[in-house]
Design a protein around this motif. Structure first.
Motif, PDB file in Angstrom:
ATOM      1  N   LYS A   8       0.819  -1.209   0.000  1.00  0.00           N
ATOM      2  CA  LYS A   8       0.000   0.000   0.000  1.00  0.00           C
ATOM      3  C   LYS A   8       0.852   1.257   0.000  1.00  0.00           C
ATOM      4  O   LYS A   8       1.979   1.264   0.497  1.00  0.00           O
ATOM      5  CB  LYS A   8      -0.913   0.021   1.229  1.00  0.00           C
ATOM      6  CG  LYS A   8      -2.020  -1.021   1.227  1.00  0.00           C
ATOM      7  CD  LYS A   8      -2.986  -0.786   2.378  1.00  0.00           C
ATOM      8  CE  LYS A   8      -4.193  -1.711   2.276  1.00  0.00           C
ATOM      9  NZ  LYS A   8      -5.206  -1.413   3.312  1.00  0.00           N
ATOM     10  N   ILE A   9       0.282   2.315  -0.577  1.00  0.00           N
ATOM     11  CA  ILE A   9       0.783   3.673  -0.402  1.00  0.00           C
ATOM     12  C   ILE A   9      -0.310   4.426   0.331  1.00  0.00           C
ATOM     13  O   ILE A   9      -1.381   4.672  -0.223  1.00  0.00           O
ATOM     14  CB  ILE A   9       1.105   4.358  -1.738  1.00  0.00           C
ATOM     15  CG1 ILE A   9       2.273   3.656  -2.433  1.00  0.00           C
ATOM     16  CG2 ILE A   9       1.449   5.826  -1.518  1.00  0.00           C
ATOM     17  CD1 ILE A   9       2.672   4.299  -3.744  1.00  0.00           C
ATOM     18  N   GLY A  10      -0.068   4.750   1.582  1.00  0.00           N
ATOM     19  CA  GLY A  10      -1.124   5.325   2.401  1.00  0.00           C
ATOM     20  C   GLY A  10      -2.207   4.288   2.625  1.00  0.00           C
ATOM     21  O   GLY A  10      -1.951   3.187   3.098  1.00  0.00           O
ATOM     22  N   GLU A  11      -3.431   4.609   2.243  1.00  0.00           N
ATOM     23  CA  GLU A  11      -4.553   3.678   2.364  1.00  0.00           C
ATOM     24  C   GLU A  11      -4.877   2.994   1.045  1.00  0.00           C
ATOM     25  O   GLU A  11      -5.788   2.171   0.977  1.00  0.00           O
ATOM     26  CB  GLU A  11      -5.790   4.424   2.877  1.00  0.00           C
ATOM     27  CG  GLU A  11      -5.626   5.016   4.271  1.00  0.00           C
ATOM     28  CD  GLU A  11      -5.312   3.950   5.306  1.00  0.00           C
ATOM     29  OE1 GLU A  11      -5.900   2.850   5.214  1.00  0.00           O
ATOM     30  OE2 GLU A  11      -4.486   4.204   6.194  1.00  0.00           O
ATOM     31  N   ALA A  12      -4.156   3.345  -0.012  1.00  0.00           N
ATOM     32  CA  ALA A  12      -4.443   2.794  -1.340  1.00  0.00           C
ATOM     33  C   ALA A  12      -3.632   1.530  -1.585  1.00  0.00           C
ATOM     34  O   ALA A  12      -2.404   1.528  -1.442  1.00  0.00           O
ATOM     35  CB  ALA A  12      -4.137   3.832  -2.419  1.00  0.00           C
ATOM     36  N   THR A  13      -4.302   0.447  -1.951  1.00  0.00           N
ATOM     37  CA  THR A  13      -3.629  -0.797  -2.306  1.00  0.00           C
ATOM     38  C   THR A  13      -3.119  -0.698  -3.740  1.00  0.00           C
ATOM     39  O   THR A  13      -3.883  -0.431  -4.660  1.00  0.00           O
ATOM     40  CB  THR A  13      -4.591  -1.988  -2.182  1.00  0.00           C
ATOM     41  OG1 THR A  13      -5.019  -2.109  -0.818  1.00  0.00           O
ATOM     42  CG2 THR A  13      -3.913  -3.281  -2.607  1.00  0.00           C
ATOM     43  N   VAL A  14      -1.819  -0.904  -3.923  1.00  0.00           N
ATOM     44  CA  VAL A  14      -1.225  -0.791  -5.253  1.00  0.00           C
ATOM     45  C   VAL A  14      -0.758  -2.138  -5.795  1.00  0.00           C
ATOM     46  O   VAL A  14      -0.458  -2.259  -6.982  1.00  0.00           O
ATOM     47  CB  VAL A  14      -0.037   0.201  -5.241  1.00  0.00           C
ATOM     48  CG1 VAL A  14      -0.517   1.599  -4.923  1.00  0.00           C
ATOM     49  CG2 VAL A  14       1.029  -0.234  -4.241  1.00  0.00           C
ATOM     50  N   ASN A  15      -0.709  -3.156  -4.934  1.00  0.00           N
ATOM     51  CA  ASN A  15      -0.288  -4.469  -5.415  1.00  0.00           C
ATOM     52  C   ASN A  15      -0.748  -5.547  -4.440  1.00  0.00           C
ATOM     53  O   ASN A  15      -0.692  -5.361  -3.224  1.00  0.00           O
ATOM     54  CB  ASN A  15       1.234  -4.526  -5.563  1.00  0.00           C
ATOM     55  CG  ASN A  15       1.693  -5.793  -6.270  1.00  0.00           C
ATOM     56  OD1 ASN A  15       0.988  -6.324  -7.120  1.00  0.00           O
ATOM     57  ND2 ASN A  15       2.870  -6.282  -5.921  1.00  0.00           N
ATOM     58  N   ALA A  16      -1.226  -6.657  -4.983  1.00  0.00           N
ATOM     59  CA  ALA A  16      -1.610  -7.812  -4.176  1.00  0.00           C
ATOM     60  C   ALA A  16      -1.161  -9.055  -4.927  1.00  0.00           C
ATOM     61  O   ALA A  16      -1.551  -9.264  -6.083  1.00  0.00           O
ATOM     62  CB  ALA A  16      -3.116  -7.839  -3.942  1.00  0.00           C
TER      63      ALA A  16
END
Length: 224
Positions: free
Chosen positions: A179-187
């Motif tokens: 995550k960057i902050g509260e945003a999920t960018v990769n799973a």
């Protein structure tokens, strides 16, 4: 054998912070803002910088030209178990034109001594040979390395955590979420879990990866 790495080799550099305004210098990998036209870009970069993880690490490096691939593969596994955060190798040409391998280990300063000790570790192998008693014990090093270089470095990484999903085969798979902050960018599904399911169920590994990833996004529809 006891190894001691002095503070001269392991420096605890202060963590540098991003700029608060365009008149100050950004972190080393961010250029300073000198004009008002690029000020929004500066503020956006600073906002992103405050949401990532920065840590001071050590990079250990050694060149090896006379160890077998099997020994190197085993040593890399042992280095990871001993505290290495990342271990990798690359083919190189050494002096006198001999092909060799550069082995690199990324680690925390507190684990460096154990990792260097492992590279130099000596194990004694017993040979039951009465005709040659002086060969009863033969010392063998884990690697043929006789020197290790240490470099201080910084690593910038996304914050991550582990979640677990259930697949249609009834097995659970761990998902590493960045995550960057509260945003999920990769799973991404963990390989070991997917490989275990693929072997036990007799299905292709790629199918397990797709199933686990789809299950995660199904459980978290706000991410899509």
């Amino acid at each position: 054998m006891s190894l001691h790495l002095s503070s001269h080799h392991i420096r605890s550099s202060k963590r540098r912070t991003p700029c608060r305004s365009c008149s100050k210098q950004l972190h080393t990998w961010l250029a300073p803002c000198s004009t008002r036209a690029i000020k929004p870009r500066c503020e956006q970069a600073c906002s992103t910088w405050r949401q990532v993880h920065v840590e001071n690490l050590l990079l250990l490096e050694t060149n090896i030209d006379d160890s077998s691939p099997q020994v190197l593969a085993y040593t890399m596994e042992e280095l990871l178990l001993a505290g290495g955060l990342d271990v990798w190798s690359a083919p190189v040409y050494m002096k006198k034109g001999r092909p060799g391998t550069t082995l690199r280990i990324l680690c925390k300063a507190c684990d460096a001594e154990d990792l260097v000790h492992l590279l130099f570790k000596v194990r004694r192998q017993f040979f039951a040979e009465p005709r040659y008693p002086y060969l009863a014990f033969v010392s063998k090093k884990e690697t043929s390395s006789i020197g290790v270089r240490l470099q201080n470095c910084e690593r910038v990484s996304l914050r991550r955590h582990i979640e677990t999903v259930q697949t249609r085969w009834g097995s659970s798979v761990r998902i590493k979420v960045a995550k960057i902050g509260e945003a999920t960018v990769n799973a991404h599904a963990e390989y070991e879990d997917c490989a275990e399911v693929a072997r036990s169920e007799g299905v292709p590994l790629a199918d397990v990866f797709r199933e686990a990833t789809a299950a995660y996004y199904f459980n978290n529809p706000e991410i899509v």
